[in-house]
Design a protein around this motif. Structure first.
Motif, PDB file in Angstrom:
ATOM      1  N   GLU A  93      10.460   4.051   7.359  1.00 55.41           N
ATOM      2  CA  GLU A  93       9.240   3.912   6.562  1.00 55.41           C
ATOM      3  C   GLU A  93       8.231   3.013   7.269  1.00 55.41           C
ATOM      4  O   GLU A  93       8.603   2.142   8.070  1.00 55.41           O
ATOM      5  CB  GLU A  93       9.573   3.338   5.181  1.00 55.41           C
ATOM      6  CG  GLU A  93      10.441   4.261   4.341  1.00 55.41           C
ATOM      7  CD  GLU A  93      10.487   3.830   2.888  1.00 55.41           C
ATOM      8  OE1 GLU A  93      10.121   2.660   2.603  1.00 55.41           O
ATOM      9  OE2 GLU A  93      10.862   4.654   2.042  1.00 55.41           O
ATOM     10  N   LEU A  94       6.978   3.255   6.963  1.00 53.38           N
ATOM     11  CA  LEU A  94       5.926   2.405   7.505  1.00 53.38           C
ATOM     12  C   LEU A  94       6.033   1.011   6.909  1.00 53.38           C
ATOM     13  O   LEU A  94       6.432   0.840   5.750  1.00 53.38           O
ATOM     14  CB  LEU A  94       4.555   2.991   7.163  1.00 53.38           C
ATOM     15  CG  LEU A  94       4.200   4.378   7.746  1.00 53.38           C
ATOM     16  CD1 LEU A  94       2.829   4.799   7.244  1.00 53.38           C
ATOM     17  CD2 LEU A  94       4.246   4.353   9.256  1.00 53.38           C
ATOM     18  N   ASP A  95       5.681   0.033   7.702  1.00 57.20           N
ATOM     19  CA  ASP A  95       5.606  -1.321   7.173  1.00 57.20           C
ATOM     20  C   ASP A  95       4.570  -1.356   6.059  1.00 57.20           C
ATOM     21  O   ASP A  95       3.578  -0.613   6.076  1.00 57.20           O
ATOM     22  CB  ASP A  95       5.208  -2.301   8.276  1.00 57.20           C
ATOM     23  CG  ASP A  95       6.280  -2.407   9.358  1.00 57.20           C
ATOM     24  OD1 ASP A  95       7.450  -2.128   9.038  1.00 57.20           O
ATOM     25  OD2 ASP A  95       5.924  -2.748  10.509  1.00 57.20           O
ATOM     26  N   ALA A  96       4.788  -2.231   5.081  1.00 61.05           N
ATOM     27  CA  ALA A  96       3.917  -2.270   3.902  1.00 61.05           C
ATOM     28  C   ALA A  96       2.450  -2.430   4.268  1.00 61.05           C
ATOM     29  O   ALA A  96       1.569  -1.796   3.666  1.00 61.05           O
ATOM     30  CB  ALA A  96       4.357  -3.393   2.972  1.00 61.05           C
ATOM     31  N   GLU A  97       2.144  -3.246   5.288  1.00 61.56           N
ATOM     32  CA  GLU A  97       0.750  -3.483   5.642  1.00 61.56           C
ATOM     33  C   GLU A  97       0.096  -2.282   6.326  1.00 61.56           C
ATOM     34  O   GLU A  97      -1.139  -2.224   6.457  1.00 61.56           O
ATOM     35  CB  GLU A  97       0.641  -4.722   6.542  1.00 61.56           C
ATOM     36  CG  GLU A  97       1.324  -4.600   7.889  1.00 61.56           C
ATOM     37  CD  GLU A  97       2.793  -4.994   7.848  1.00 61.56           C
ATOM     38  OE1 GLU A  97       3.392  -5.134   8.929  1.00 61.56           O
ATOM     39  OE2 GLU A  97       3.320  -5.162   6.722  1.00 61.56           O
ATOM     40  N   LYS A  98       0.913  -1.307   6.768  1.00 61.88           N
ATOM     41  CA  LYS A  98       0.366  -0.125   7.450  1.00 61.88           C
ATOM     42  C   LYS A  98       0.221   1.076   6.519  1.00 61.88           C
ATOM     43  O   LYS A  98      -0.284   2.122   6.935  1.00 61.88           O
ATOM     44  CB  LYS A  98       1.257   0.257   8.624  1.00 61.88           C
ATOM     45  CG  LYS A  98       1.290  -0.784   9.745  1.00 61.88           C
ATOM     46  CD  LYS A  98       2.187  -0.322  10.886  1.00 61.88           C
ATOM     47  CE  LYS A  98       2.221  -1.356  12.009  1.00 61.88           C
ATOM     48  NZ  LYS A  98       3.112  -0.932  13.119  1.00 61.88           N
ATOM     49  N   ARG A  99       0.653   0.932   5.283  1.00 62.98           N
ATOM     50  CA  ARG A  99       0.624   2.074   4.371  1.00 62.98           C
ATOM     51  C   ARG A  99      -0.787   2.357   3.876  1.00 62.98           C
ATOM     52  O   ARG A  99      -1.548   1.437   3.588  1.00 62.98           O
ATOM     53  CB  ARG A  99       1.567   1.817   3.193  1.00 62.98           C
ATOM     54  CG  ARG A  99       3.027   1.753   3.627  1.00 62.98           C
ATOM     55  CD  ARG A  99       3.940   1.412   2.482  1.00 62.98           C
ATOM     56  NE  ARG A  99       5.324   1.286   2.938  1.00 62.98           N
ATOM     57  CZ  ARG A  99       6.328   0.890   2.175  1.00 62.98           C
ATOM     58  NH1 ARG A  99       6.109   0.598   0.905  1.00 62.98           N
ATOM     59  NH2 ARG A  99       7.546   0.795   2.673  1.00 62.98           N
ATOM     60  N   ARG A 100      -1.094   3.656   3.785  1.00 64.90           N
ATOM     61  CA  ARG A 100      -2.414   4.093   3.333  1.00 64.90           C
ATOM     62  C   ARG A 100      -2.250   5.233   2.348  1.00 64.90           C
ATOM     63  O   ARG A 100      -1.164   5.787   2.186  1.00 64.90           O
ATOM     64  CB  ARG A 100      -3.257   4.558   4.531  1.00 64.90           C
ATOM     65  CG  ARG A 100      -3.342   3.577   5.673  1.00 64.90           C
ATOM     66  CD  ARG A 100      -4.443   3.961   6.671  1.00 64.90           C
ATOM     67  NE  ARG A 100      -4.555   5.382   6.903  1.00 64.90           N
ATOM     68  CZ  ARG A 100      -4.502   5.951   8.120  1.00 64.90           C
ATOM     69  NH1 ARG A 100      -4.293   5.194   9.192  1.00 64.90           N
ATOM     70  NH2 ARG A 100      -4.651   7.244   8.267  1.00 64.90           N
TER      71      ARG A 100
END
Length: 793
Positions: A591-598
């Protein structure tokens, strides 16, 4: 033992009558029954025991009319000592002599011996300590427990696995996972497509009830079935020309489907696959329904939906979008011009709760379908989301990613009863969303016509004692949560206003289209309904299943063959990776890191085919891996015997089964009356050998019976599988050849070709090879000493 009634039957018919109702047990010798009753191993205790030993002429052992005829109550000692049996049916005489002790052989009967239940210490544990598969439970405890004496030829299912039962579509999950770990991606794909035409989508957004039902979750971590499905689904999507093909034959029938959501698209797929002409209509600009407009792209990329629509179009399904039924489209004309019509219009309508200030709130589905407007404007610093399901989670996460500083989610249910999946709840909390369970909505707090927050009240229960939705509140326990925007995700309703007053269509008490349970047909002949319009709001996979059911109903209505689906794999030995099942850790999606989620980027990546296959190796392929213990069973199969009951004749090879709790195909009130074996041809020989730890009294660890010299050799093993195992590879190895030491050894190797032993019972493979070799050499010696022509003596 517990108390029970006892009766002596005078005739077989009288015994059958006494067994009626399934509350009685038959006593044909007592060596099996009495121990079972004494130890109380089964969930149900009989109210009555019917003594069959008082029926006359069921204990005969004689040759007549070119066959050996043995009454079901013939004692094992009599069979072992019979000159006719020893002379012409050697394997049977040897098998009867191998059973237990002389005392047991004097009591035990041939009918009782072949009808005995399986051997497994979990199954046989006194006081029903382990409610296993063979007792109607969900789990075979030996798979991850002590299996040193258990099957080396896989397991056999007693019915659909818990994971399959939990899937609304009824996907045969163990079957496709088995294919996946065998490297057969195409087979896995086709197994899924039999019931679910959009695994690339459901692999991403399905609630995956199957994982909650996975037996591994009782011990460690459930198999990541959703991840495996997603990998196979992506493979299918990458090869549409292989899996979404136009039908080779046309039926000449046409069907209109109104609604291009998951139910409509599912129905369209199965209808087109059957050869029908299918047109799908939808009011939106693009097909896909909730898949396209309501599920956020971070969970379901829109390209995945568009790719599926293109695949359906490639099958020859026509799509007409931007067309509203009842306005741009005449329902009456469609019904007149098509052979069948299916409504699959979904549930897009906002429910009215009746709280003060409700008009100041925003419907969650409207929020999700109009993200562009919210991106252009401001979602606000504080947002309140009402609802506890996956839609509410989607709304809350979307609001957070749109820039809200603080998002609070409130729901009626307690935390452990929230309808949202654990995965979605975890995703929401990881993004900083505050979840307040067990709270109901009281009223919107406003100032100058704008919402300032919501007054909430404590919810004590959601479902009443009758199982009905009937929340109970503590009106004195109130709290306030501030919010600039209040997004309501507390349910949806079907909007059936397009039907109009003149089009008579019966609705049910919930205001949904009333349909027949089995066919999906409405009150109008030839008109069907599927999905949320008929069932109310449901999961994507539930809508897929509903669409398939409607398609099946439409095909039957039009007289179209919808195509037979693969038979259940319950009768086949289930295989597993004996090393893979020792892995207690489930695959985790990257999964994408939380700060990279869009909003426009998928949060997780699909597993590779290799990763999915590795995860599939963790599947227990749940089935019974106990063993059938009869010594006489393999002898009867090797001699091609027939079992005669009070109502039919059954070949011995077809007589044994894996049922609950029986090990035969007998009905509960069916009684064995005779065993019949045709006299072997001249020049044939048979033999039986057995290995047990204590030769004089034990059940077999491995036994083997063979018959050679006839048209086809027959080799049958027992105590190595849940039912007697016909060693066909060994038979082929010796067919038409003279048996010697080398050939017998080759046959032993061939006998275990399909074996799948655990580490702790792998010793049984060498025993099996040895037993086959010894039995063949013994049978060859019998042939050498047998006269060229037999007489009845």
């Amino acid at each position: 033992m517990k108390a029970f009634e006892h009766s002596n039957a005078r005739t077989v018919a009288e015994a059958v009558l006494a067994l009626g109702g399934g509350e009685a047990k038959l006593n044909a010798g007592g060596t099996e029954l009495l121990g079972t009753l004494k130890d109380n191993i089964l969930p149900e205790y009989p109210k009555r025991v019917v003594n069959l030993k008082t029926v006359k002429d069921l204990d005969r052992v004689r040759e007549e009319e070119g066959a050996l005829r043995i009454g079901a109550l013939a004692r094992l000692s009599d069979i072992a000592e019979s000159d006719a049996v020893r002379r012409n049916y050697t394997a049977l005489a040897q098998a009867a002599r191998a059973v237990a002790t002389p005392h047991i052989r004097d009591m035990g009967t041939i009918g009782g011996n072949i009808a005995q239940m399986n051997r497994c210490w979990y199954f046989r544990k006194p006081e029903n300590r382990f409610n296993c598969l063979r007792k109607g439970g969900d789990e075979c405890f030996a798979l991850l427990g002590d299996h040193r004496y258990h099957s080396v030829f896989g397991s056999v299912k007693t019915g659909a696995n818990p994971c399959t039962r939990a899937c609304p579509a009824g996907t045969d999950i163990p079957a496709y996972l088995e294919m996946l770990r065998d490297g057969d991606l195409d087979g896995a794909a086709r197994a899924i497509l039999e019931v679910n035409p959009m695994p690339a989508i459901t692999g991403r957004v399905c609630a995956h009830f199957c994982q909650g039902a996975c037996n591994r979750s009782l011990t460690d971590e459930a198999v990541l079935i959703g991840g495996a499905e997603r990998a196979v689904g992506d493979y299918i999507a990458e090869h549409p020309d292989r899996f979404y093909t136009a039908p080779t034959a046309k039926t000449g029938k046409s069907v209109a489907v109104i609604g291009a959501g998951p139910a409509g698209l599912s129905a369209a797929y199965f209808l087109r696959k059957a050869g029908n002409s299918v047109t799908v209509f939808d009011a939106k600009d693009e097909a896909g329904g909730m898949l396209m407009y309501a599920i956020p792209a971070y969970r379901l990329p829109k390209d995945a939906v568009r790719r599926y629509i293109r695949a359906l179009a490639g099958m020859g399904i026509a799509f007409r979008t931007g067309v509203r039924a009842g306005e741009d489209l005449s329902i009456e004309a469609l019904e007149r011009d098509c052979d069948a019509l299916c409504f699959a219009t979904g549930a897009w309508k906002r429910p009215v709760l009746g709280i003060a200030g409700e008009e100041l709130t925003v419907f969650g589905l409207d929020f999700l379908t109009d993200i562009g407007r919210w991106m252009a404007g401001k979602v606000g610093a504080e947002v309140l989301v009402a609802g506890g399901g996956n839609v509410a989670m989607d709304v809350a996460i979307t609001a957070k990613r749109l820039g809200a500083d603080k998002v609070t989610l409130v729901c009626l249910e307690a935390r452990d009863l929230m309808p949202a999946s654990a995965e979605e709840i975890a995703r929401a909390e990881a993004e900083g969303i505050r979840i307040l369970p067990s709270l109901g909505l009281s009223r919107v707090i406003e100032e100058n016509g704008a919402p300032k927050g919501m007054e909430l009240k404590r919810c004590l229960r959601v479902i009443d004692e009758n199982g009905a939705f009937n929340p109970l509140y503590d009106e004195t326990a109130r709290m306030f949560v501030g919010a600039e925007n209040i997004l309501m995700a507390v349910g949806q309703q079907a909007d059936l206003s397009f039907i109009g007053e003149k089009y008579l269509l019966q609705l049910n008490r919930r205001g949904l289209i009333d349909i027949a349970e089995e066919s999906g047909m409405t009150s109008r002949a030839g008109v069907f309904a599927a999905g949320d319009a008929a069932t109310g709001p449901a999961t994507v996979i539930g809508s897929v299943a509903s669409g398939r059911k409607a398609a099946d109903g439409i095909n039957r209505y039009m007289g179209v063959d919808g195509g037979a689906r693969s038979a259940a794999r319950g009768a086949k030995p289930g295989r597993r990776d004996t090393k893979g099942i020792q892995n207690g850790r489930a695959l985790k999606l990257r999964e994408l890191d939380a700060e990279k989620r869009r909003l426009d980027l998928e949060d997780s990546l699909s597993p590779t085919a290799e990763e999915a296959a590795d995860e599939a190796r963790r599947c227990l392929n749940c089935g019974c891996c106990s063993v059938h213990p009869s010594d006489l069973a393999p002898a009867l199969i090797a001699l091609d015997a027939s079992i005669i009951t009070d109502r039919r004749e059954i070949k011995a090879e077809d007589f044994f089964a894996v049922n609950v709790p029986s090990s035969t195909v007998l009905e509960r009130d069916e009684i064995i009356t005779e065993i019949r074996i045709e006299k072997p041809a001249s020049g044939t020989g048979s033999a039986f050998v057995k290995f047990a730890f204590r030769k004089s009294i034990d059940f077999p660890i491995v036994n083997c019976a063979v018959s050679v010299g006839g048209e086809q050799p027959r080799i049958c093993l027992n105590a190595v599988a849940p039912k007697p195992y016909r060693a066909v590879h060994a038979e082929r190895a010796i067919a038409g050849k003279t048996i010697d030491e080398t050939l017998a050894e080759e046959a032993g190797q061939a006998a275990v070709r399909e074996a799948q032993a655990f580490e702790s019972n792998a010793y049984k493979l060498q025993l099996t090879r040895t037993m086959v070799k010894r039995a063949l050499l013994a049978a060859a010696r019998v042939r050498e000493t047998t006269p060229a022509k037999r007489t009845d003596g």
